[in-house]
Motif scaffolding. Structure first.
Motif, PDB file in Angstrom:
ATOM      1  N   ASP A   1      43.206  36.525  -3.558  1.00  0.00           N
ATOM      2  CA  ASP A   1      42.549  35.231  -3.751  1.00  0.00           C
ATOM      3  C   ASP A   1      42.589  34.431  -2.450  1.00  0.00           C
ATOM      4  O   ASP A   1      43.626  33.914  -2.053  1.00  0.00           O
ATOM      5  CB  ASP A   1      43.254  34.468  -4.875  1.00  0.00           C
TER       6      ASP A   1
ATOM      7  N   LEU B   1      45.964  28.263   0.869  1.00  0.00           N
ATOM      8  CA  LEU B   1      46.875  27.188   0.477  1.00  0.00           C
ATOM      9  C   LEU B   1      48.322  27.538   0.796  1.00  0.00           C
ATOM     10  O   LEU B   1      49.081  26.693   1.283  1.00  0.00           O
ATOM     11  CB  LEU B   1      46.717  26.871  -1.011  1.00  0.00           C
ATOM     12  N   VAL B   2      48.706  28.773   0.555  1.00  0.00           N
ATOM     13  CA  VAL B   2      50.072  29.220   0.867  1.00  0.00           C
ATOM     14  C   VAL B   2      50.328  29.123   2.370  1.00  0.00           C
ATOM     15  O   VAL B   2      51.378  28.637   2.798  1.00  0.00           O
ATOM     16  CB  VAL B   2      50.323  30.659   0.351  1.00  0.00           C
TER      17      VAL B   2
ATOM     18  N   SER C   1      57.113  25.368  -8.947  1.00  0.00           N
ATOM     19  CA  SER C   1      55.886  26.157  -8.901  1.00  0.00           C
ATOM     20  C   SER C   1      56.008  27.413  -9.770  1.00  0.00           C
ATOM     21  O   SER C   1      55.098  27.750 -10.533  1.00  0.00           O
ATOM     22  CB  SER C   1      55.601  26.533  -7.453  1.00  0.00           C
TER      23      SER C   1
ATOM     24  N   LYS D   1      41.450  31.514  -1.613  1.00  0.00           N
ATOM     25  CA  LYS D   1      41.809  30.096  -1.751  1.00  0.00           C
ATOM     26  C   LYS D   1      43.330  29.934  -1.863  1.00  0.00           C
ATOM     27  O   LYS D   1      43.933  29.089  -1.210  1.00  0.00           O
ATOM     28  CB  LYS D   1      41.114  29.536  -2.992  1.00  0.00           C
ATOM     29  N   TYR D   2      43.944  30.757  -2.692  1.00  0.00           N
ATOM     30  CA  TYR D   2      45.397  30.714  -2.869  1.00  0.00           C
ATOM     31  C   TYR D   2      46.107  31.101  -1.572  1.00  0.00           C
ATOM     32  O   TYR D   2      47.067  30.451  -1.157  1.00  0.00           O
ATOM     33  CB  TYR D   2      45.809  31.643  -4.011  1.00  0.00           C
ATOM     34  N   LYS D   3      45.602  32.154  -0.940  1.00  0.00           N
ATOM     35  CA  LYS D   3      46.188  32.634   0.307  1.00  0.00           C
ATOM     36  C   LYS D   3      46.142  31.535   1.374  1.00  0.00           C
ATOM     37  O   LYS D   3      47.126  31.303   2.083  1.00  0.00           O
ATOM     38  CB  LYS D   3      45.403  33.861   0.766  1.00  0.00           C
TER      39      LYS D   3
ATOM     40  N   ALA E   1      47.550  37.551  -6.191  1.00  0.00           N
ATOM     41  CA  ALA E   1      46.781  36.389  -5.740  1.00  0.00           C
ATOM     42  C   ALA E   1      46.999  36.143  -4.260  1.00  0.00           C
ATOM     43  O   ALA E   1      46.070  35.745  -3.551  1.00  0.00           O
ATOM     44  CB  ALA E   1      47.164  35.147  -6.548  1.00  0.00           C
ATOM     45  N   GLY E   2      48.205  36.384  -3.788  1.00  0.00           N
ATOM     46  CA  GLY E   2      48.501  36.193  -2.376  1.00  0.00           C
ATOM     47  C   GLY E   2      47.708  37.117  -1.475  1.00  0.00           C
ATOM     48  O   GLY E   2      47.496  36.842  -0.298  1.00  0.00           O
TER      49      GLY E   2
ATOM     50  N   LEU F   1      51.109  36.456  -8.993  1.00  0.00           N
ATOM     51  CA  LEU F   1      51.153  35.667  -7.764  1.00  0.00           C
ATOM     52  C   LEU F   1      51.132  36.561  -6.527  1.00  0.00           C
ATOM     53  O   LEU F   1      50.554  36.197  -5.498  1.00  0.00           O
ATOM     54  CB  LEU F   1      52.373  34.749  -7.759  1.00  0.00           C
TER      55      LEU F   1
END
Length: 105
Positions: A29, A35-36, A75, A31-33, A25-26, A22
């Protein structure tokens, strides 16, 4: 006792690995970044509204904070469950490939 030690080691490994994934990914990624960032923004807005309405609804701020904690735990647990299933899938796939290769020989 040996199984208990192995279970504890696996629990720690899964937890550390999920945190690491994670974390990567932060950064990596997009998309993930995104969304966060959006989730953080929504939470900030909720906290601001809760603070403004605290005098009228004293329980609102506490509920928002409890919701944040619960969603964070959910999560993290979901990520751990998915990772564990990935490990199980990997073992099954390796076994199926080994069986297939055995039949070919």
């Amino acid at each position: 006792m040996f199984n208990s030690i192995l279970n504890q080691a696996l629990e720690q490994y899964v937890s550390d690995r999920v945190d690491n994934i994670l974390s990567i990914a932060g950064v990596a990624d997009a998309k993930y970044k995104k969304l966060v960032r959006e989730a953080d923004s929504v939470l900030s807005q909720l906290m601001e509204i809760a603070r403004e309405l605290e005098a009228q609804h004293s329980e609102l701020l506490r509920l928002v904070m409890e919701y944040e904690a619960a969603t964070n735990i959910e999560s993290g647990l979901a990520a751990e469950i998915v990772y564990r299933e990935g490990i199980r899938d990997s073992c099954r796939i390796r076994q199926e490939v080994a069986n297939f290769m055995q039949k070919q020989i």
